[in-house]
Design a protein around this motif. Structure first.
Motif: not given
Length: 219
Positions: A97-125
């Motif tokens: 799959n080849k997504f554009g930059r905007a789509d990739i960034l949206e996926k990244v931000r969703v994942m970061l938000a969910e990881m933070e919600r699960h752990t209560g800690k700001l994820p490391i990239i």
């Protein structure tokens, strides 16, 4: 540590050898878990080593699917370091799959938000030079960065992106682990390291993040 062959009581040997923290591979995509994750996770805890679990993001399943898998497989341990989101191109995957930059960034931000919600800690990239150049460069993230750069210091390869952890080799050796292992260093002093352990965030970012209710001392 990702799928490593380990000696008996490996993390005691790792700690005695001077290692101060470990990043442990947990999950990948929407349905893969490192077969050694649970043993590594418990072993590091038993040895008194600060440890973080990382998720390798893939681009052939949704961020919501991957977040649900991470949450199901990785316990929310109060004594763990913040979780890590590993962001690279999946060049050796069957996923094309080849997504554009905007789509990739949206996926990244969703994942970061969910990881933070699960752990209560700001994820490391975690990221490498190619993915950072293609997707992350110029983008603001409040997160701590862990950068891979084996031929030069990160500031020479990442357009002065501030980093907290630096992966400086993938062919290092560590007591208790057979074969090559990634080696990483923390950017700061002993006092800054203690501050990171207490808050889960780079001390330099605390004035901006703590008013948001993030990075509050756990002790």
């Amino acid at each position: 540590v990702a799928g490593m062959a380990l000696d008996p009581d490996p993390f005691d040997a790792v700690r005695r050898g001077g290692t101060r923290f470990v990043f442990i591979k947990a999950t990948e995509g929407k349905d893969h878990i490192d077969p050694n994750f649970r043993a590594n996770w418990q072993g590091a805890r038993d040895a008194g080593l600060p440890r973080a679990a990382y998720h390798f993001m893939t681009w052939c399943s949704t961020a919501a699917q991957q977040a649900a898998w991470f949450e199901a497989m990785v316990p929310n341990d109060p004594d763990a370091l913040p979780p890590v989101l590993d962001l690279e191109w999946n060049n050796h995957s069957s996923c094309k799959n080849k997504f554009g930059r905007a789509d990739i960034l949206e996926k990244v931000r969703v994942m970061l938000a969910e990881m933070e919600r699960h752990t209560g800690k700001l994820p490391i990239i975690y990221t490498d030079m190619t993915f950072h150049r293609d997707i992350l460069e110029g983008e603001y993230f409040p997160n701590t960065f862990w950068l891979r750069s084996v031929a030069a210091e990160p500031r020479e390869r990442y357009s002065n992106r501030a980093f907290t952890f630096w992966q400086f080799t993938q062919t290092g050796r560590v007591s208790g682990i057979r074969g090559d292992v990634d080696r990483n260093v923390f950017y700061g002093s002993e006092g800054e390291w203690v501050n990171f352990l207490l808050t889960g965030c780079d001390p330099r970012a605390l004035p901006a993040l703590q008013p948001q209710g993030r990075c509050l001392s756990a002790k």
